[in-house]
Design a protein around this motif. Structure first.
Motif, PDB file in Angstrom:
ATOM      1  N   SER A   1      10.602   3.424  13.211  1.00 32.22           N
ATOM      2  CA  SER A   1      10.229   2.008  13.139  1.00 32.22           C
ATOM      3  C   SER A   1       9.314   1.769  11.949  1.00 32.22           C
ATOM      4  N   GLU A   2       9.678   0.793  11.110  1.00 34.99           N
ATOM      5  CA  GLU A   2       8.896   0.512   9.913  1.00 34.99           C
ATOM      6  C   GLU A   2       7.594  -0.203  10.258  1.00 34.99           C
ATOM      7  N   ILE A   3       6.545   0.133   9.531  1.00 36.81           N
ATOM      8  CA  ILE A   3       5.238  -0.497   9.686  1.00 36.81           C
ATOM      9  C   ILE A   3       5.007  -1.393   8.473  1.00 36.81           C
ATOM     10  N   SER A   4       4.784  -2.674   8.705  1.00 39.98           N
ATOM     11  CA  SER A   4       4.521  -3.597   7.605  1.00 39.98           C
ATOM     12  C   SER A   4       3.076  -3.441   7.139  1.00 39.98           C
ATOM     13  N   VAL A   5       2.893  -3.213   5.838  1.00 33.27           N
ATOM     14  CA  VAL A   5       1.549  -3.021   5.295  1.00 33.27           C
ATOM     15  C   VAL A   5       1.233  -4.043   4.202  1.00 33.27           C
ATOM     16  N   ASP A   6       1.955  -5.154   4.186  1.00 32.55           N
ATOM     17  CA  ASP A   6       1.692  -6.188   3.181  1.00 32.55           C
ATOM     18  C   ASP A   6       0.250  -6.683   3.254  1.00 32.55           C
ATOM     19  N   ASP A   7      -0.223  -6.983   4.456  1.00 27.97           N
ATOM     20  CA  ASP A   7      -1.595  -7.476   4.612  1.00 27.97           C
ATOM     21  C   ASP A   7      -2.606  -6.431   4.153  1.00 27.97           C
ATOM     22  N   MET A   8      -2.331  -5.167   4.445  1.00 27.49           N
ATOM     23  CA  MET A   8      -3.240  -4.109   4.021  1.00 27.49           C
ATOM     24  C   MET A   8      -3.318  -4.041   2.500  1.00 27.49           C
ATOM     25  N   PHE A   9      -2.165  -4.084   1.833  1.00 23.57           N
ATOM     26  CA  PHE A   9      -2.163  -4.034   0.373  1.00 23.57           C
ATOM     27  C   PHE A   9      -2.907  -5.223  -0.227  1.00 23.57           C
ATOM     28  N   LEU A  10      -2.738  -6.395   0.367  1.00 27.23           N
ATOM     29  CA  LEU A  10      -3.420  -7.581  -0.151  1.00 27.23           C
ATOM     30  C   LEU A  10      -4.934  -7.484   0.045  1.00 27.23           C
ATOM     31  N   GLN A  11      -5.353  -6.876   1.145  1.00 24.98           N
ATOM     32  CA  GLN A  11      -6.786  -6.669   1.358  1.00 24.98           C
ATOM     33  C   GLN A  11      -7.339  -5.616   0.406  1.00 24.98           C
ATOM     34  N   LEU A  12      -6.568  -4.553   0.185  1.00 19.27           N
ATOM     35  CA  LEU A  12      -7.023  -3.508  -0.731  1.00 19.27           C
ATOM     36  C   LEU A  12      -7.050  -3.996  -2.172  1.00 19.27           C
ATOM     37  N   ALA A  13      -6.267  -5.024  -2.465  1.00 16.48           N
ATOM     38  CA  ALA A  13      -6.270  -5.593  -3.814  1.00 16.48           C
ATOM     39  C   ALA A  13      -7.638  -6.176  -4.164  1.00 16.48           C
ATOM     40  N   ARG A  14      -8.437  -6.462  -3.144  1.00 18.23           N
ATOM     41  CA  ARG A  14      -9.774  -7.017  -3.381  1.00 18.23           C
ATOM     42  C   ARG A  14     -10.846  -5.932  -3.465  1.00 18.23           C
ATOM     43  N   GLN A  15     -10.425  -4.664  -3.339  1.00 18.46           N
ATOM     44  CA  GLN A  15     -11.366  -3.554  -3.406  1.00 18.46           C
ATOM     45  C   GLN A  15     -11.340  -2.915  -4.794  1.00 18.46           C
ATOM     46  N   ASP A  16     -12.411  -2.212  -5.108  1.00 19.19           N
ATOM     47  CA  ASP A  16     -12.469  -1.438  -6.349  1.00 19.19           C
ATOM     48  C   ASP A  16     -12.098   0.005  -6.016  1.00 19.19           C
ATOM     49  N   LEU A  17     -10.884   0.401  -6.383  1.00 18.95           N
ATOM     50  CA  LEU A  17     -10.397   1.754  -6.089  1.00 18.95           C
ATOM     51  C   LEU A  17     -10.290   2.564  -7.378  1.00 18.95           C
TER      52      LEU A  17
ATOM     53  N   PHE B   1      -1.778  -4.977  -5.154  1.00 18.63           N
ATOM     54  CA  PHE B   1      -2.565  -3.795  -4.807  1.00 18.63           C
ATOM     55  C   PHE B   1      -2.828  -2.932  -6.038  1.00 18.63           C
ATOM     56  N   LEU B   2      -1.783  -2.626  -6.787  1.00 21.61           N
ATOM     57  CA  LEU B   2      -1.929  -1.732  -7.934  1.00 21.61           C
ATOM     58  C   LEU B   2      -2.703  -2.381  -9.081  1.00 21.61           C
ATOM     59  N   MET B   3      -2.453  -3.656  -9.322  1.00 22.83           N
ATOM     60  CA  MET B   3      -3.089  -4.329 -10.448  1.00 22.83           C
ATOM     61  C   MET B   3      -4.552  -4.659 -10.176  1.00 22.83           C
ATOM     62  N   CYS B   4      -4.817  -5.262  -9.036  1.00 15.07           N
ATOM     63  CA  CYS B   4      -6.152  -5.802  -8.778  1.00 15.07           C
ATOM     64  C   CYS B   4      -7.155  -4.749  -8.328  1.00 15.07           C
ATOM     65  N   SER B   5      -6.690  -3.685  -7.694  1.00 15.17           N
ATOM     66  CA  SER B   5      -7.618  -2.644  -7.240  1.00 15.17           C
ATOM     67  C   SER B   5      -8.045  -1.735  -8.385  1.00 15.17           C
ATOM     68  N   LYS B   6      -7.300  -1.795  -9.490  1.00 18.90           N
ATOM     69  CA  LYS B   6      -7.581  -0.981 -10.679  1.00 18.90           C
ATOM     70  C   LYS B   6      -7.556   0.512 -10.374  1.00 18.90           C
ATOM     71  N   ALA B   7      -6.694   0.903  -9.447  1.00 20.40           N
ATOM     72  CA  ALA B   7      -6.579   2.319  -9.099  1.00 20.40           C
ATOM     73  C   ALA B   7      -5.848   3.069 -10.215  1.00 20.40           C
ATOM     74  N   PRO B   8      -6.488   4.068 -10.840  1.00 20.60           N
ATOM     75  CA  PRO B   8      -5.862   4.823 -11.939  1.00 20.60           C
ATOM     76  C   PRO B   8      -4.968   5.946 -11.407  1.00 20.60           C
ATOM     77  N   ILE B   9      -3.961   5.581 -10.638  1.00 18.08           N
ATOM     78  CA  ILE B   9      -3.138   6.571  -9.943  1.00 18.08           C
ATOM     79  C   ILE B   9      -2.340   7.409 -10.937  1.00 18.08           C
ATOM     80  N   ARG B  10      -2.485   8.726 -10.819  1.00 17.90           N
ATOM     81  CA  ARG B  10      -1.754   9.662 -11.672  1.00 17.90           C
ATOM     82  C   ARG B  10      -0.558  10.277 -10.943  1.00 17.90           C
TER      83      ARG B  10
END
Length: 226
Positions: A87-103, A125-134
Motif C-alpha cells: 500500500s502506497e503512503i502519500s508523502v506530499d504534505d511531508m515534502f511540502l513541510q520539509l521544504a520550509r526546513q533548512d536541510l 522539497f529539493l529546491m526550498c530545503s537546499k539539501a545538497p544531496i549527493r
C-alpha cells in the motif's frame, strides 16, 4: 547504534537516557514491533539533537514524526527510510513541510518503500530545503519522467549517485534517462515486475496464491568517466 531487535519500551528508554550522545542510529529495515503503540522515531526526534545518520522502517502513521526528526535533528547527513511494499503512503504534505526546513547538511537520502508523491511536491522539497544531496535512492515508489526531470534540475550541482528501482509500469523514457546520464557519475535503474505463484504450502491445498517480486535484468548502469 543498532537497536533494531530491542523491545520498543526498552529502546525508547535507552534513547531518552543517552540520546544526546547518539550520532548514528539504525532501527532496522523491517517493522520490529508491529503491536507496539510506542513511536520510537518521535522519541529520536526529541532526544537526539546530534544525530547525523538515521535508518528506520516507517509506517504511514509515523510520517509526521519524520517532519519532527528533520526539524529537530539539524545535523542529519544520511537518512534511509524503508516501509510497506504494497500500500502506497502519500508523502506530499511531508515534502511540502520539509521544504520550509533548512536541510543544508543532508547529503544522502534513500527512500526504500512504497511512497507516493507528485513531481511538484518533490521539486519544492529539493529546491526550498537546499539539501545538497549527493546520493539519492528511490525504491518501489511511483516515479515518472517528470520526477526524474525534477531530480536532475534541482540536484544538478550536487548529485553524484542516483539509484532507481521501479515497477515495470514506471519504465522511464529514454530521453529522460539520457538527460540524467549527463549530470551524475553513477546512474542505476532496475525494473521489477510482480507475478502470481501458487502457494503449495497453504492449508487449503494450494489454491490460493501470493505475490512475489520477479526481478528483471538491470537494463542500464553506467559510470561516467571523469
Amino acid at each position: 547504534m543498532d537497536n533494531s531487535s530491542a523491545p520498543a519500551h526498552s529502546l525508547n528508554m535507552i534513547i531518552k537516557i543517552s540520546g544526546h550522545h547518539i550520532q548514528n542510529l539504525n532501527l532496522g529495515q523491517f517493522k520490529p514491533h508491529p503491536h507496539s503503540t510506542i513511536h520510537v522515531i518521535k522519541t529520536v526526534a526529541n532526544y537526539c539533537p546530534n544525530l547525523k545518520t538515521f535508518s528506520s522502517y516507517v509506517d504511514g502513521d509515523e510520517i509526521d514524526h519524520l517532519v519532527a526528526l528533520f526539524t529537530l535533528c539539524v545535523n542529519l547527513s544520511s537518512v534511509t527510510l524503508t516501509g510497506p511494499r504494497n500500500s502506497e503512503i502519500s508523502v506530499d504534505d511531508m515534502f511540502l513541510q520539509l521544504a520550509r526546513q533548512d536541510l543544508s547538511n543532508l547529503q544522502e537520502f534513500n527512500v526504500l518503500g512504497a511512497w507516493s508523491f507528485t513531481s511538484e511536491s518533490l521539486r519544492q522539497f529539493l529546491m526550498c530545503s537546499k539539501a545538497p544531496i549527493r546520493t539519492l535512492s528511490i525504491d518501489n515508489c511511483f516515479f515518472t519522467d517528470d520526477h526524474l526531470d525534477v531530480v536532475v534540475h534541482c540536484l544538478q550541482n550536487t548529485l553524484k549517485t542516483l539509484r532507481l528501482r521501479l515497477h515495470i509500469r514506471n519504465r522511464l523514457n529514454e530521453e529522460s534517462v539520457i538527460r540524467a546520464k549527463g549530470f551524475v557519475d553513477v546512474l542505476e535503474i532496475e525494473n521489477f515486475d510482480n507475478y502470481r505463484v501458487s502457494n503449495n504450502n497453504n492449508n487449503n491445498g494450494g489454491e490460493s496464491s501470493i505475490f512475489k517480486h520477479k526481478f528483471c535484468k538491470k537494463y542500464w548502469m553506467e559510470r561516467r568517466s571523469r
